[in-house]
Design a protein around this motif. Structure first.
Motif, PDB file in Angstrom:
ATOM      1  N   GLU A 158       0.844  -1.186   0.000  1.00  9.02           N
ATOM      2  CA  GLU A 158       0.000   0.000   0.000  1.00  9.02           C
ATOM      3  C   GLU A 158       0.883   1.242   0.000  1.00  9.02           C
ATOM      4  O   GLU A 158       1.830   1.336   0.790  1.00  9.02           O
ATOM      5  N   VAL A 159       0.584   2.175  -0.891  1.00 12.21           N
ATOM      6  CA  VAL A 159       1.347   3.424  -0.975  1.00 12.21           C
ATOM      7  C   VAL A 159       0.383   4.603  -0.968  1.00 12.21           C
ATOM      8  O   VAL A 159      -0.772   4.482  -1.356  1.00 12.21           O
ATOM      9  N   GLU A 160       0.896   5.719  -0.508  1.00 11.98           N
ATOM     10  CA  GLU A 160       0.122   6.956  -0.496  1.00 11.98           C
ATOM     11  C   GLU A 160       0.428   7.713  -1.781  1.00 11.98           C
ATOM     12  O   GLU A 160       1.588   7.914  -2.146  1.00 11.98           O
TER      13      GLU A 160
ATOM     14  N   ARG B 189      -3.288   3.524  -2.440  1.00 12.27           N
ATOM     15  CA  ARG B 189      -3.556   2.513  -3.454  1.00 12.27           C
ATOM     16  C   ARG B 189      -2.631   1.330  -3.239  1.00 12.27           C
ATOM     17  O   ARG B 189      -1.622   1.445  -2.542  1.00 12.27           O
ATOM     18  N   ILE B 190      -2.982   0.219  -3.819  1.00 10.58           N
ATOM     19  CA  ILE B 190      -2.204  -1.006  -3.647  1.00 10.58           C
ATOM     20  C   ILE B 190      -1.443  -1.296  -4.926  1.00 10.58           C
ATOM     21  O   ILE B 190      -2.019  -1.310  -6.018  1.00 10.58           O
TER      22      ILE B 190
END
Length: 102
Positions: A37-39, A45-46
């Motif tokens: 998971e990232v910002e 979003r994955i």
């Protein structure tokens, strides 16, 4: 020319790649890819498997979650070797060896 009866569909956020056999009308799945998971600008979003390139008997799958490219047998879907990189692959391209004479 390499002919294929399969469509390879990386599902980044699912951690899987779906393989559609167009001749048989079936779908097989390769699960177990890393996800992360990232910002981003629009929220979280994955990331996961995101790119596919088809070679001669081998399919290469790039994964943005763990910055890897892994090989799979194009018929049996058996996993092969993986390589890890310093940055995430945005795309994967197979370049066939050039056959020259002389």
């Amino acid at each position: 020319m390499i002919r294929h009866e399969f469509v390879w569909v990386p599902g980044g956020n699912t951690g899987a790649v779906d393989v559609v056999d167009t001749a048989a009308g079936t779908v097989r799945q390769i699960p177990g890819f890393a996800t992360k998971e990232v910002e981003g600008r629009n929220g979280k979003r994955i990331l996961g498997p995101s790119g596919v390139s088809i070679g001669e008997g081998v399919v290469y799958i790039g994964n943005r979650a763990d910055s890897s490219v892994c090989a799979f047998n194009s018929r049996t879907l058996a996993p092969g070797a993986c390589a890890h990189f310093d940055s995430a692959p945005d795309g994967v391209v197979y370049v066939a060896p050039r056959r020259k004479s002389g």
